[in-house]
Design a protein around this motif. Structure first.
Motif, PDB file in Angstrom:
ATOM      1  N   ASN A  42      39.386  39.353  52.738  1.00 46.57           N
ATOM      2  CA  ASN A  42      38.121  39.779  52.140  1.00 46.57           C
ATOM      3  C   ASN A  42      37.577  41.114  52.634  1.00 46.57           C
ATOM      4  N   ASN A  43      37.708  41.404  53.913  1.00 44.24           N
ATOM      5  CA  ASN A  43      37.187  42.691  54.407  1.00 44.24           C
ATOM      6  C   ASN A  43      38.018  43.259  55.546  1.00 44.24           C
ATOM      7  N   GLY A  44      39.294  42.865  55.580  1.00 42.82           N
ATOM      8  CA  GLY A  44      40.189  43.379  56.605  1.00 42.82           C
ATOM      9  C   GLY A  44      41.408  44.034  55.993  1.00 42.82           C
ATOM     10  N   CYS A  45      42.567  43.423  56.221  1.00 45.48           N
ATOM     11  CA  CYS A  45      43.842  44.039  55.846  1.00 45.48           C
ATOM     12  C   CYS A  45      43.939  44.410  54.375  1.00 45.48           C
ATOM     13  N   THR A  46      43.726  43.455  53.490  1.00 38.43           N
ATOM     14  CA  THR A  46      43.926  43.707  52.067  1.00 38.43           C
ATOM     15  C   THR A  46      43.039  44.830  51.535  1.00 38.43           C
ATOM     16  N   PRO A  47      41.719  44.754  51.696  1.00 39.11           N
ATOM     17  CA  PRO A  47      40.886  45.827  51.138  1.00 39.11           C
ATOM     18  C   PRO A  47      41.049  47.168  51.834  1.00 39.11           C
ATOM     19  N   LYS A  88      39.981  43.812  42.795  1.00 34.48           N
ATOM     20  CA  LYS A  88      40.985  43.076  42.021  1.00 34.48           C
ATOM     21  C   LYS A  88      42.036  42.462  42.939  1.00 34.48           C
ATOM     22  N   LEU A  89      42.501  43.248  43.923  1.00 33.81           N
ATOM     23  CA  LEU A  89      43.495  42.738  44.862  1.00 33.81           C
ATOM     24  C   LEU A  89      42.931  41.583  45.691  1.00 33.81           C
ATOM     25  N   VAL A  90      41.696  41.745  46.147  1.00 32.15           N
ATOM     26  CA  VAL A  90      41.053  40.696  46.941  1.00 32.15           C
ATOM     27  C   VAL A  90      40.881  39.433  46.111  1.00 32.15           C
ATOM     28  N   HIS A  91      40.411  39.609  44.868  1.00 32.61           N
ATOM     29  CA  HIS A  91      40.171  38.457  43.998  1.00 32.61           C
ATOM     30  C   HIS A  91      41.462  37.697  43.727  1.00 32.61           C
ATOM     31  N   GLU A  92      42.560  38.411  43.521  1.00 37.31           N
ATOM     32  CA  GLU A  92      43.844  37.759  43.267  1.00 37.31           C
ATOM     33  C   GLU A  92      44.269  36.901  44.450  1.00 37.31           C
ATOM     34  N   SER A  93      44.122  37.445  45.658  1.00 36.45           N
ATOM     35  CA  SER A  93      44.501  36.689  46.855  1.00 36.45           C
ATOM     36  C   SER A  93      43.599  35.477  47.044  1.00 36.45           C
TER      37      SER A  93
END
Length: 452
Positions: A42-47, A88-93
């Protein structure tokens, strides 16, 4: 009161795989007060790595001329579109996790903040949950000193919600989070100043690494201010003023990247026998067990690692323990991490200073990226690679690669260290040409002693 076989508090990178593993054995209650997936999703690696990728595209667009590519109109960062891609990437995960939980009849999700009533009772809202096996995975959050409480500030969480570029972003803290955000926003077009209380960036690293990181940041136009011990702050939204040792810095936005603190303070552990240390991290043994039988602490809240990969390894350790295999334990873990600026830093094991302080007879191999053909061909020659070798055993004590591909290349040395094989195995291997990593064997042919 709801009875379960297992309770998992927190859905981070240790908690989620554990929930699905436990669901094969019994009924599981999962408690989450915020978004599923924890910090990483949510607010680390992915974003943040999505933002790093956008910043890299910006850098490419503005440096084409160096490789003979003319881009007449230059480039402009659209933070609203960058954020939309990240969302979008966060939502998918997150959606994948939500779907997996909803489709599993053994898992019951409770939304809300959990606190303990006793060693084996947890309250969420008006509901009391009980189980003889409880797994705490509550993570950590940004440290916010009292002097910043009344000033508009951002942390790694809410700065990702901006849709307009800061005119001048002031960052307090010159380590992983501050450096990554500093470089990306500078590349997007913001003026950036990083204020660091120590005399170098990433204070845990050797001076050579800190200097290389400083060179990279400066090459992207980031202003660096060191030895900032006396900091006073004032201001309102859009107008921030920091006085550092008598000198004033004015900016539009303030990011605090001072450190992290475990989210254990909300658990009301005083109602239990669970022990914490002086920094509120939950004390655990080699198998992530607390001092209370059946209660485990996994992920950032146990103080045994602050990375997604260590959190996931905590899950592996606990799963192995519960299956009575005991094949994994915390003390087997070799410290490894990355700094995902561009070019990145990959680190495994000890620094030179750590090795010397522990009394090892040290040999060092070193090669600057400026002497690696593939790096020169890419036009990316900042940084270096370095290995620290035990002169008595020929084993790697540590290594770092700061430069193009460093975050990926380091894993080859990681594998060798876990296999406990001598550096000569890598030195005598044949690598693909032309690559950056092919110069590691060459580097290892020139070991030199280091003075203590």
């Amino acid at each position: 009161m709801e009875n379960f076989d297992y309770i998992v508090i927190g859905s981070g990178q240790a908690g989620i795989p554990l929930v699905f593993s436990l669901a094969k054995q019994g009924k599981v209650a999962l408690v989450e007060k915020s978004f599923l997936g924890g910090t990483c999703v949510n607010n680390g690696c992915t974003p943040t790595k999505a933002y790093v990728a956008s910043a890299r595209r910006m850098w490419d667009a503005l440096h084409g001329d160096e490789l003979g590519i003319e881009i007449p109109c230059g480039a402009k960062a659209n933070l609203e579109k960058i954020k939309a891609r990240k969302d979008k990437l966060v939502h998918e995960s997150r959606s994948g996790i939500e779907k997996g939980i909803s489709n599993n009849e053994q898992i019951t999700l409770y939304r809300g903040e959990a606190h303990f009533l006793s060693n084996y009772q947890v309250q969420v809202g008006e509901t009391i949950l009980t189980a003889k096996n409880i797994f705490i995975n509550v993570g950590a959050r940004a440290v916010v000193p009292s002097e910043y409480q009344d000033i508009p500030f951002y942390t790694n969480e809410n700065i990702l919600e901006l849709t307009d570029l800061p005119e001048h972003l002031i960052i307090v803290g010159g380590s992983y989070i501050g450096l990554e955000f500093g470089q990306m926003f500078s590349r997007f077009g913001s003026k950036v100043t990083i204020v660091e209380r120590n005399g170098k960036l990433i204070n845990r690293e050797d001076q050579t690494v800190s200097d290389a990181v400083a060179e990279i940041m400066s090459s992207d136009g980031v202003n660096l201010l060191f030895n900032a011990v006396d900091i006073k702050v004032k201001g309102s939204a859009g107008e921030i003023s920091l006085t550092v040792d008598g000198s004033e810095i004015k900016g539009s936005h303030l990011l605090l990247a001072i450190g992290r603190s475990p989210n254990t303070d909300t658990l009301q552990l005083g109602n239990t026998s669970i022990e914490v240390n002086n920094k509120n991290y939950i004390k655990v043994n080699d198998y992530c067990q607390t001092n209370v039988e059946g209660v485990f602490a996994i992920g950032d809240c146990n103080g045994e690692g602050a990375f997604t990969h260590t959190s996931y390894n905590d899950f592996q350790i606990v799963e192995s323990f519960l299956l009575k295999e005991n094949k994994r334990k915390i003390s087997d873990r070799i410290s490894t991490y990355g700094l995902f600026i561009d070019p990145p830093l990959g680190r495994i094991g000890m620094t030179k200073k750590e090795a010397i302080d522990k009394g090892y007879e040290v040999l060092v191999a070193y090669r600057p990226m400026s002497k690696i053909s593939r790096a020169k061909e890419k036009g990316e020659t900042l940084g270096f690679m370095e290995a620290v070798i035990d002169a008595k055993t020929n084993l790697f004590l540590g290594a770092c690669i700061i430069g193009v591909g460093g975050d990926e290349i380091i894993n080859g040395i990681t594998n060798l260290m876990y296999a406990k094989k001598p550096y000569t195995m890598l030195r005598d291997s044949v690598h693909i040409h032309p690559t950056v990593s092919e110069l590691i064997p060459t580097m290892l042919e020139n070991l030199k002693p280091i003075d203590k």
